[in-house]
Motif scaffolding. Structure first.
Motif, PDB file in Angstrom:
ATOM      1  N   THR A 114       0.875  -1.163   0.000  1.00 41.26           N
ATOM      2  CA  THR A 114       0.000   0.000   0.000  1.00 41.26           C
ATOM      3  C   THR A 114       0.912   1.211   0.000  1.00 41.26           C
ATOM      4  N   GLY A 115       1.051   1.851  -1.154  1.00 38.67           N
ATOM      5  CA  GLY A 115       2.004   2.953  -1.268  1.00 38.67           C
ATOM      6  C   GLY A 115       3.418   2.428  -1.079  1.00 38.67           C
ATOM      7  N   ASN A 116       4.143   2.985  -0.118  1.00 36.42           N
ATOM      8  CA  ASN A 116       5.500   2.527   0.177  1.00 36.42           C
ATOM      9  C   ASN A 116       5.544   1.485   1.283  1.00 36.42           C
ATOM     10  N   THR A 117       4.403   1.131   1.847  1.00 38.14           N
ATOM     11  CA  THR A 117       4.334   0.191   2.956  1.00 38.14           C
ATOM     12  C   THR A 117       4.143  -1.222   2.437  1.00 38.14           C
ATOM     13  N   LYS A 118       4.958  -2.154   2.965  1.00 38.08           N
ATOM     14  CA  LYS A 118       4.843  -3.564   2.596  1.00 38.08           C
ATOM     15  C   LYS A 118       4.569  -4.397   3.839  1.00 38.08           C
ATOM     16  N   GLU A 119       3.631  -5.321   3.704  1.00 39.93           N
ATOM     17  CA  GLU A 119       3.348  -6.300   4.744  1.00 39.93           C
ATOM     18  C   GLU A 119       3.334  -7.663   4.082  1.00 39.93           C
ATOM     19  N   TYR A 120       3.671  -8.672   4.844  1.00 36.45           N
ATOM     20  CA  TYR A 120       3.665 -10.039   4.333  1.00 36.45           C
ATOM     21  C   TYR A 120       2.703 -10.864   5.173  1.00 36.45           C
ATOM     22  N   HIS A 121       1.799 -11.572   4.497  1.00 33.37           N
ATOM     23  CA  HIS A 121       0.800 -12.402   5.159  1.00 33.37           C
ATOM     24  C   HIS A 121       1.105 -13.866   4.876  1.00 33.37           C
ATOM     25  N   SER A 122       1.312 -14.647   5.934  1.00 34.81           N
ATOM     26  CA  SER A 122       1.462 -16.101   5.825  1.00 34.81           C
ATOM     27  C   SER A 122       0.244 -16.721   6.478  1.00 34.81           C
ATOM     28  N   ILE A 123      -0.457 -17.553   5.733  1.00 42.41           N
ATOM     29  CA  ILE A 123      -1.654 -18.204   6.268  1.00 42.41           C
ATOM     30  C   ILE A 123      -1.501 -19.707   6.068  1.00 42.41           C
ATOM     31  N   TYR A 124      -1.667 -20.443   7.174  1.00 40.83           N
ATOM     32  CA  TYR A 124      -1.535 -21.902   7.183  1.00 40.83           C
ATOM     33  C   TYR A 124      -2.847 -22.516   7.642  1.00 40.83           C
ATOM     34  N   ALA A 125      -3.110 -23.748   7.209  1.00 40.37           N
ATOM     35  CA  ALA A 125      -4.270 -24.494   7.698  1.00 40.37           C
ATOM     36  C   ALA A 125      -3.829 -25.893   8.077  1.00 40.37           C
ATOM     37  N   PHE A 126      -4.353 -26.377   9.207  1.00 41.61           N
ATOM     38  CA  PHE A 126      -4.054 -27.718   9.700  1.00 41.61           C
ATOM     39  C   PHE A 126      -5.362 -28.392  10.056  1.00 41.61           C
ATOM     40  N   SER A 127      -5.522 -29.635   9.624  1.00 45.23           N
ATOM     41  CA  SER A 127      -6.740 -30.381   9.898  1.00 45.23           C
ATOM     42  C   SER A 127      -6.588 -31.165  11.196  1.00 45.23           C
ATOM     43  N   ASP A 128      -7.710 -31.407  11.871  1.00 41.17           N
ATOM     44  CA  ASP A 128      -7.664 -32.291  13.039  1.00 41.17           C
ATOM     45  C   ASP A 128      -7.629 -33.740  12.556  1.00 41.17           C
ATOM     46  N   SER A 129      -7.510 -34.676  13.458  1.00 38.83           N
ATOM     47  CA  SER A 129      -7.338 -36.077  13.063  1.00 38.83           C
ATOM     48  C   SER A 129      -8.576 -36.661  12.390  1.00 38.83           C
ATOM     49  N   LEU A 130      -9.757 -36.121  12.654  1.00 36.23           N
ATOM     50  CA  LEU A 130     -10.990 -36.611  12.026  1.00 36.23           C
ATOM     51  C   LEU A 130     -11.327 -35.886  10.730  1.00 36.23           C
ATOM     52  N   GLY A 131     -10.680 -34.773  10.479  1.00 36.83           N
ATOM     53  CA  GLY A 131     -10.931 -34.020   9.254  1.00 36.83           C
ATOM     54  C   GLY A 131     -12.163 -33.141   9.299  1.00 36.83           C
TER      55      GLY A 131
END
Length: 189
Positions: A114-131
């Motif tokens: 956004t303009g001169n500003t930079k941000e980095y987004h990391s998004i992860y997903a993990f399932s439970d054992s039953l799904g």
């Protein structure tokens, strides 16, 4: 003799004050332009299989469904690259430009500029054992100055975004576009 001692103390205090001020100014500029990032992490559990959840954050076209910065904007002004789910895919929305840097089936790294500003987004997903449940972790990497600002004056943007993601996926009316109700069926015989 007394006057000479007062002048030396005053001169010494002035030097110490100027040195401290110079160090503070150097620290400020270092934090402003430092090439290092600090992360803010938020997470949520969603009552849905992992494949329903990951499709919402690994494709930039779906970010408008849950991202609070995009949720408030007019979608008519959104410009997407031809493909919106591969590396180097772009979403241009108002003054924000989102670019996918890395992605997989359950992970995405996006640069937001956004303009001169930079941000980095990391998004992860993990399932439970039953799904049946999915845990989503969102990490925003910020410059040191932005991190201090966010720590002192939190905007709650990540909390809102994860809550929108959860509500969108868990509400069949929003996710599918029509209500789904499970109820017992009476036998016609």
């Amino acid at each position: 003799l007394f006057r000479s001692g007062v002048d030396k103390n005053h001169s010494m205090r002035k030097k110490i004050f100027l040195t401290v001020m110079a160090l503070l100014i150097l620290c400020f500029f270092f934090l402003w332009w430092a090439p290092i990032n600090f992360g803010i992490q938020k997470e949520i559990e969603i009552a849905s299989p992992i494949d329903h959840v990951t499709g919402q954050f690994t494709d930039l076209r779906n970010w408008r469904n849950w991202n609070p910065e995009l949720h408030a904007l007019d979608t008519a002004s959104f410009n997407y690259s031809r493909l919106s789910f591969q590396v180097n895919s772009i979403l241009q929305a108002s003054t924000h430009q989102f670019t996918i840097l890395k992605n997989s089936a359950a992970y995405i790294l996006v640069k937001e500029q956004t303009g001169n500003t930079k941000e980095y987004h990391s998004i992860y997903a993990f399932s439970d054992s039953l799904g049946s449940f999915t845990r989503v972790i969102w990490i925003r990497a910020l410059s040191p100055f932005q991190w201090i600002k966010e720590t002192l004056f939190p905007r709650k943007e990540m909390d809102t975004g994860l809550a929108h993601l959860k509500n969108f996926i868990e509400d069949p009316n929003q996710y599918y576009g029509f209500p789904i109700v499970i109820s017992p069926i009476e036998d016609t015989l």
